[in-house]
Motif scaffolding. Structure first.
Motif, PDB file in Angstrom:
ATOM      1  N   ILE A   1       8.107   0.863  -8.291  1.00 53.04           N
ATOM      2  CA  ILE A   1       7.935   2.067  -7.463  1.00 53.04           C
ATOM      3  C   ILE A   1       7.657   1.618  -6.033  1.00 53.04           C
ATOM      4  O   ILE A   1       6.631   1.018  -5.734  1.00 53.04           O
ATOM      5  N   GLU A   2       8.614   1.917  -5.142  1.00 49.85           N
ATOM      6  CA  GLU A   2       8.511   1.510  -3.743  1.00 49.85           C
ATOM      7  C   GLU A   2       8.558   2.745  -2.849  1.00 49.85           C
ATOM      8  O   GLU A   2       9.175   3.757  -3.204  1.00 49.85           O
ATOM      9  N   ASP A   3       7.911   2.666  -1.707  1.00 48.58           N
ATOM     10  CA  ASP A   3       7.939   3.800  -0.777  1.00 48.58           C
ATOM     11  C   ASP A   3       9.260   3.865  -0.022  1.00 48.58           C
ATOM     12  O   ASP A   3       9.869   4.909   0.114  1.00 48.58           O
ATOM     13  N   ILE A   4       9.694   2.694   0.478  1.00 47.97           N
ATOM     14  CA  ILE A   4      10.885   2.695   1.327  1.00 47.97           C
ATOM     15  C   ILE A   4      11.587   1.350   1.265  1.00 47.97           C
ATOM     16  O   ILE A   4      10.935   0.307   1.209  1.00 47.97           O
TER      17      ILE A   4
ATOM     18  N   ASN B   1       0.810  -1.204   0.000  1.00 46.26           N
ATOM     19  CA  ASN B   1       0.000   0.000   0.000  1.00 46.26           C
ATOM     20  C   ASN B   1       0.853   1.268   0.000  1.00 46.26           C
ATOM     21  O   ASN B   1       0.426   2.303  -0.501  1.00 46.26           O
ATOM     22  N   GLY B   2       2.045   1.156   0.624  1.00 44.89           N
ATOM     23  CA  GLY B   2       2.816   2.341   0.983  1.00 44.89           C
ATOM     24  C   GLY B   2       3.157   3.301  -0.144  1.00 44.89           C
ATOM     25  O   GLY B   2       3.342   4.487   0.087  1.00 44.89           O
ATOM     26  N   SER B   3       3.236   2.800  -1.387  1.00 41.05           N
ATOM     27  CA  SER B   3       3.706   3.643  -2.492  1.00 41.05           C
ATOM     28  C   SER B   3       2.600   4.388  -3.228  1.00 41.05           C
ATOM     29  O   SER B   3       2.881   5.052  -4.220  1.00 41.05           O
TER      30      SER B   3
HETATM   31 MG    MG Z   1       5.893  -1.006   1.154  1.00 41.27          MG
END
Ligand code: MG
Ligand code: IMP
Length: 180
Positions: free
Chosen positions: A102-105, A48-50
């Protein structure tokens, strides 16, 4: 700007502002528009993070591209569990495609390592890793992101898509856990 927020039982301080994030997101998009011009890349958004990062970044992508979403999870509370669960898998063929993750972290790198193994089985032409945040000091796996928004300290962050026990994803700034 509110520089201190409380989420559930914890207090967080502003760490990266919305303006700083937007500037960096625009810079990364410009680079991708050049590096992937003519390649018709498939952007693979890791949920979800991205979701917010991907939304802002992709609005600035002007080259022809496909966009798809997959969902992975490895966190519980404020520490990595190390167990990665694929929640929603891939539906389309990746064969011969230029994939841009595409990743958040990237924290320990376990999620990315696991993801790369899954993706390699689908025989893509190339894989490029874009991560908004990189906790370089926390890295355990041998992962080298191609594009990094910000190198960050090994501290728990929330906001701009990142959550603390499912809360805080909607905040426009990125916040760091306040130490007592
Ligand atoms: Mg993530
Ligand atoms: P890794 O597998 O240890 O690299 O962890 C990667 C995943 O853990 C990321 O995709 C995030 O969803 C989550 N994560 C890592 N660090 C943080 C953090 O500081 N705040 C919120 N989520 C995080």
């Amino acid at each position: 700007m509110i520089d201190e927020v409380t989420i559930l039982d914890k207090t967080f301080l502003v760490y990266i502002t919305a303006d700083q994030i937007q500037n960096r997101v625009n810079e990364i998009a410009k680079k991708l528009n050049i590096s992937h011009n003519g390649k018709n890349p498939l952007f693979l958004v890791i949920l979800n993070g991205s979701f917010i990062f991907a939304s802002d970044l992709l609005k600035k992508i002007s080259i022809d591209c496909e966009i798809s979403f997959i969902k992975l999870a490895s966190y519980f509370g404020t520490s990595s569990t190390g167990k990665i669960t694929t929640m929603i898998g891939l539906s389309e063929s990746l064969k011969g495609k230029d994939i841009i993750i595409i990743e958040d972290i990237i924290d320990t790198g376990r999620t990315m390592k696991n993801l790369l193994e899954i993706l390699h089985d689908h025989n893509p032409h190339a894989i490029t890793i874009v991560t908004l945040l990189f906790k370089k000091e926390a890295l355990i796996e041998n992962i080298k992101p191609d594009y990094v928004g910000f190198e960050v300290q090994d501290k728990f962050l929330v906001g701009y898509g990142l959550d603390y026990n499912s809360f805080g994803r909607n905040m426009e700034n990125i916040y760091v856990l306040k130490e007592d």
